[in-house]
Design a protein around this motif. Structure first.
Motif, PDB file in Angstrom:
ATOM      1  N   PHE A 162       0.838  -1.198   0.000  1.00  0.00           N
ATOM      2  CA  PHE A 162       0.000   0.000   0.000  1.00  0.00           C
ATOM      3  C   PHE A 162       0.875   1.251   0.000  1.00  0.00           C
ATOM      4  CE2 PHE A 162      -1.791   3.489   2.462  1.00  0.00           C
ATOM      5  CZ  PHE A 162      -2.913   3.794   1.698  1.00  0.00           C
ATOM      6  N   LEU A 163       1.887   1.281   0.859  1.00  0.00           N
ATOM      7  CA  LEU A 163       2.741   2.464   0.940  1.00  0.00           C
ATOM      8  C   LEU A 163       3.471   2.724  -0.377  1.00  0.00           C
ATOM      9  CD1 LEU A 163       4.385   2.443   4.491  1.00  0.00           C
ATOM     10  CD2 LEU A 163       2.812   4.129   3.530  1.00  0.00           C
ATOM     11  N   ARG A 164       3.926   1.667  -1.004  1.00  0.00           N
ATOM     12  CA  ARG A 164       4.617   1.832  -2.287  1.00  0.00           C
ATOM     13  C   ARG A 164       3.668   2.413  -3.334  1.00  0.00           C
ATOM     14  NH1 ARG A 164       7.832  -3.930  -2.050  1.00  0.00           N
ATOM     15  NH2 ARG A 164       9.760  -3.146  -1.077  1.00  0.00           N
ATOM     16  N   ASN A 165       2.457   1.876  -3.399  1.00  0.00           N
ATOM     17  CA  ASN A 165       1.474   2.388  -4.353  1.00  0.00           C
ATOM     18  C   ASN A 165       1.073   3.831  -4.021  1.00  0.00           C
ATOM     19  OD1 ASN A 165       1.386  -0.058  -5.739  1.00  0.00           O
ATOM     20  ND2 ASN A 165      -0.279  -0.851  -4.472  1.00  0.00           N
ATOM     21  N   TRP A 166       0.826   4.072  -2.743  1.00  0.00           N
ATOM     22  CA  TRP A 166       0.406   5.402  -2.288  1.00  0.00           C
ATOM     23  C   TRP A 166       1.444   6.463  -2.648  1.00  0.00           C
ATOM     24  CZ3 TRP A 166       2.801   8.728   1.106  1.00  0.00           C
ATOM     25  CH2 TRP A 166       2.057   9.827   1.534  1.00  0.00           C
ATOM     26  N   SER A 167       2.717   6.123  -2.499  1.00  0.00           N
ATOM     27  CA  SER A 167       3.789   7.112  -2.687  1.00  0.00           C
ATOM     28  C   SER A 167       4.006   7.491  -4.147  1.00  0.00           C
ATOM     29  CB  SER A 167       5.100   6.570  -2.105  1.00  0.00           C
ATOM     30  OG  SER A 167       5.557   5.439  -2.839  1.00  0.00           O
ATOM     31  N   GLN A 168       3.374   6.789  -5.088  1.00  0.00           N
ATOM     32  CA  GLN A 168       3.561   7.096  -6.505  1.00  0.00           C
ATOM     33  C   GLN A 168       2.716   8.293  -6.957  1.00  0.00           C
ATOM     34  OE1 GLN A 168       5.991   5.461  -8.265  1.00  0.00           O
ATOM     35  NE2 GLN A 168       6.316   4.668  -6.182  1.00  0.00           N
ATOM     36  N   TRP A 169       1.832   8.759  -6.098  1.00  0.00           N
ATOM     37  CA  TRP A 169       0.962   9.880  -6.466  1.00  0.00           C
ATOM     38  C   TRP A 169       1.695  11.200  -6.258  1.00  0.00           C
ATOM     39  CZ3 TRP A 169      -4.513   9.530  -7.639  1.00  0.00           C
ATOM     40  CH2 TRP A 169      -4.962   8.212  -7.784  1.00  0.00           C
ATOM     41  N   PRO A 170       1.263  12.282  -6.922  1.00  0.00           N
ATOM     42  CA  PRO A 170       1.961  13.575  -6.815  1.00  0.00           C
ATOM     43  C   PRO A 170       2.017  14.083  -5.375  1.00  0.00           C
ATOM     44  CG  PRO A 170       0.409  13.608  -8.656  1.00  0.00           C
ATOM     45  CD  PRO A 170       0.148  12.336  -7.892  1.00  0.00           C
ATOM     46  N   ARG A 226       3.704  13.189  -2.869  1.00  0.00           N
ATOM     47  CA  ARG A 226       3.827  12.189  -1.818  1.00  0.00           C
ATOM     48  C   ARG A 226       5.210  11.557  -1.907  1.00  0.00           C
ATOM     49  NH1 ARG A 226      -1.752   8.651  -2.658  1.00  0.00           N
ATOM     50  NH2 ARG A 226      -3.238  10.387  -2.746  1.00  0.00           N
ATOM     51  N   SER A 227       5.625  10.921  -0.845  1.00  0.00           N
ATOM     52  CA  SER A 227       6.894  10.190  -0.864  1.00  0.00           C
ATOM     53  C   SER A 227       6.790   8.979   0.051  1.00  0.00           C
ATOM     54  CB  SER A 227       8.045  11.092  -0.398  1.00  0.00           C
ATOM     55  OG  SER A 227       7.922  11.376   0.983  1.00  0.00           O
ATOM     56  N   PHE A 228       7.555   7.962  -0.287  1.00  0.00           N
ATOM     57  CA  PHE A 228       7.565   6.746   0.520  1.00  0.00           C
ATOM     58  C   PHE A 228       8.041   7.045   1.942  1.00  0.00           C
ATOM     59  CE2 PHE A 228       9.467   2.774   2.054  1.00  0.00           C
ATOM     60  CZ  PHE A 228       8.397   1.899   1.861  1.00  0.00           C
ATOM     61  N   SER A 229       9.046   7.907   2.057  1.00  0.00           N
ATOM     62  CA  SER A 229       9.587   8.221   3.387  1.00  0.00           C
ATOM     63  C   SER A 229       8.542   8.912   4.260  1.00  0.00           C
ATOM     64  CB  SER A 229      10.833   9.104   3.266  1.00  0.00           C
ATOM     65  OG  SER A 229      10.515  10.337   2.632  1.00  0.00           O
ATOM     66  N   PHE A 230       7.738   9.810   3.659  1.00  0.00           N
ATOM     67  CA  PHE A 230       6.688  10.474   4.433  1.00  0.00           C
ATOM     68  C   PHE A 230       5.658   9.450   4.915  1.00  0.00           C
ATOM     69  CE2 PHE A 230       2.491  12.374   4.849  1.00  0.00           C
ATOM     70  CZ  PHE A 230       2.748  13.435   5.705  1.00  0.00           C
TER      71      PHE A 230
END
Length: 632
Positions: free
Chosen positions: A404-412, A414-418
């Motif tokens: 989920f986090l990997r997919n979520w972070s692909q949006w404008p 956003r970042s995986f670290s956040f």
């Protein structure tokens, strides 16, 4: 939409509040009519007052205060009951008679028939006070989401209330004292409208979904009680498609109800999914009705939404009205906007909204529909990634949480670290929470605060943190949304909208905010709201296919009525310096440190943040609003 005011006091010859002066302070809330009555009530005197903005039944039959036929009940009411016609038919079946087309008369009859239980039957926004001469009670009520305001002060002398803070101060009649805790929380942390407390000591706001009862025989008032709160348990078993169809039905029904008006009507359109859905739904349920839209355009700015506004206007064939704003216009209007808001607020985006309502008034529109509340109901903004991950981990699925986090972070934006930080923060509490926030650079005691003086006054110098009352495993996202709807986030946004619209005698309606739609959404699986791919408002986008253009529904960014605040600050630097230098001398603020840090923000030595606007806002509010109230 209106303004209400009232009181119950003992020894009225000594303590009688100035009801007419309080109503005059709220003249823009109700320019069409004014009514007030004072009457003996058990151990004291009851006063009820009303300013009317005529929306439904424009005749004098809607005059307030309004009384039941037998004289038992008296009411002053601010708001709209959108299902009042259906309620009137139901009440007529019990033999009750009506003499107007006013929703006030229906509300009064509903209370007479069902008492406090009538609240669950109401679809609308409301704040009202109703006196019962038989029971000797004065009951004060606020709607489920707090769309309409209700301020009050309770002392051993009695209770006073009003739709706006300055009017409540006038009724109390003892001047104003600054609430230092609220001032600290706002200036240092940007926190406001998140508790019952206001910026004036001793005056509170009745929170969303609450009511209180004053016994006029004894002068004793109950603590505010809850009549509605979201139930976040997952009780709905509909498939995603069926749930989307149901949501579509509920939303269109709500928009249809919110279009009921006897005066010209329009919509605030930012170009985002929420306001676009409202406008497109208006066209869907009323194919031939004229639609006027009002939009703030940040011209030649990366936060401009004009291309999206144009897409929606072309789709529904709307009569489009746009406002373009320069920095010097903000400077000219700032004091008036602060006066209208009554208390400090967060950002210059409120000015964009202020100008939209001003434009609506200039074009002869009295009612507008707005997309407020959607983000808090259907997981907007950035989708609350920490809460969603927490729910997934409650099910012992770390692999699914990571995906989920990997997919979520692909949006404008956003970042995986956040996302990881937000997820880790879910498991941090107590002193460790405060330590980590301090390590990120946030300051509990910045140099420009006189922390010692505030500590001596009992101010709690801490990071404000509200925890959801409902803490159910696998429902962490829903718990956070429920909190956002009732305590954190939405209350401030609704305050901004109410005060800005009322400044121009415009009624702002919010069709997303009905208890029926909220209860349905809170009963769904969390992944219906934010998908496994990180798409926010997942089910609502699906529900609006075929009504809203795909180009809008497929947007991956969120802007709204955003303003180029940093650019405006640079252009207003000289005036801003003067405002900060000439502001009232406040012993808990170090003006020299504020001016020094302000210069560092301007030169880029300190990163730009809303801190600069909060300083400006607070100093101007203290001068233009608070100090006059100390002499009220």
């Amino acid at each position: 939409m209106c303004g209400i005011a009232g009181y119950w006091v003992v020894s009225p010859e000594q303590n009688r509040p100035d009801l007419d002066a309080a109503l005059q302070r709220m003249s823009r809330r109700g320019p069409d009519d004014q009514g007030s009555e004072k009457m003996a009530a058990f151990a004291g005197e009851l006063g009820l007052g009303h300013r009317r903005l005529s929306i439904i039944d424009l005749s004098s039959a809607g005059h307030q205060p309004m009384h039941s036929a037998d004289g038992r009940f008296s009411i002053v009411y601010n708001g709209e009951i959108y299902n009042f016609e259906a309620l009137r038919d139901e009440l007529s079946g019990f033999g009750m008679q009506f003499h107007s087309q006013s929703d006030t008369e229906v509300l009064l009859a509903a209370w007479e028939r069902w008492g406090i239980n009538c609240l669950r039957k109401l679809v609308g926004m409301f704040a009202f006070a109703i006196a019962d001469r038989a029971e000797g009670t004065l009951t004060c009520v606020r709607d489920a989401f707090g769309i309409k305001p209700f301020f009050y002060s309770y002392t051993d002398k009695g209770l006073c209330f009003a739709s706006e803070l300055p009017a409540t101060v006038t009724l109390r009649g003892v001047g104003a004292q600054l609430n230092l805790q609220r001032a600290y929380d706002y200036l240092v942390h940007g926190d406001y409208d998140s508790t019952p407390d206001t910026f004036v000591k001793g005056i509170a706001q009745l929170e969303a979904g609450k009511y209180l009862v004053l016994d006029m025989r004894t002068g004793q008032a109950s603590a505010p009680a809850t009549w509605w709160t979201p139930d976040i348990r997952e009780t709905n078993t509909l498939s995603f498609k069926d749930a989307a169809d149901k949501l579509r039905e509920l939303f269109l029904q709500s928009v249809r109800q919110h279009l009921r008006s006897d005066v010209p009507l329009g919509a605030a359109l930012s170009g985002g999914i929420d306001s676009s859905a409202v406008v497109c739904a208006m066209r869907h349920v009323a194919p031939d009705a004229p639609i006027h839209t009002f939009s703030f355009i940040a011209k030649d700015s990366p936060v401009s939404e004009e291309e999206w506004v144009d897409v929606v206007n072309a789709h529904v064939k709307a009569d489009s009205h746009k406002v373009l704003v320069e920095a010097d216009e903000l400077a000219a209007d700032l004091d008036d906007m602060i006066l209208a808001q009554g208390e400090p607020f967060g950002s210059t985006s409120i000015y964009a909204q202020y100008r939209v309502f001003k434009l609506a008034k200039e074009k002869g529109i009295t009612v507008t529909l707005d997309g407020q509340g959607a983000d808090e109901l259907i997981a907007g903004y950035q989708g609350y990634p920490g809460k969603r991950v927490h729910s997934i981990l409650d099910g012992f699925r770390p692999d699914r949480a990571l995906a989920f986090l990997r997919n979520w972070s692909q949006w404008p934006n956003r970042s995986f670290s956040f996302g990881v930080k937000a997820s880790v923060a879910e498991y941090i509490d107590g002193s460790l929470y405060h330590t980590i926030r301090s390590l990120t650079g946030e300051r509990l005691q910045p140099d420009w605060i006189n922390a010692g003086m505030l500590d001596e006054q009992g101010v709690n110098l801490r990071f404000p943190r509200q925890v959801p009352e409902q803490n159910i495993r696998k429902r962490r996202l829903m718990a956070e949304l429920a909190l956002s709807c009732t305590r954190r986030g939405l209350p401030a946004l609704l305050r901004h909208g109410d005060r800005n619209s009322m400044r121009f005698s415009v009624e702002s309606r919010v069709p997303f905010l009905t208890t029926e739609m909220a209860e349905f959404l809170f009963s769904l699986p969390e992944h219906y709201l934010i998908s496994e791919q990180g798409e926010t408002k997942h089910i609502f986008r699906a529900a609006m296919r075929g009504i809203v253009p795909d180009a809008i529904l497929d947007r991956r960014d969120k802007i709204g009525f955003a303003t180029p605040e940093k650019d405006w600050l640079m252009r207003l630097a000289d005036k801003a310096r003067r405002w900060l230098k000439e502001g009232d001398d406040l012993p808990f603020l170090n003006r020299e440190c504020i001016l020094e840090e302000f210069e560092q923000i301007l030169t880029g030595q300190v990163a730009f943040s809303w801190q600069a606007w909060r300083w400006i806002n607070f100093y101007r509010w203290h001068t233009t609003v608070f100090m006059p109230l100390t002499r009220a």
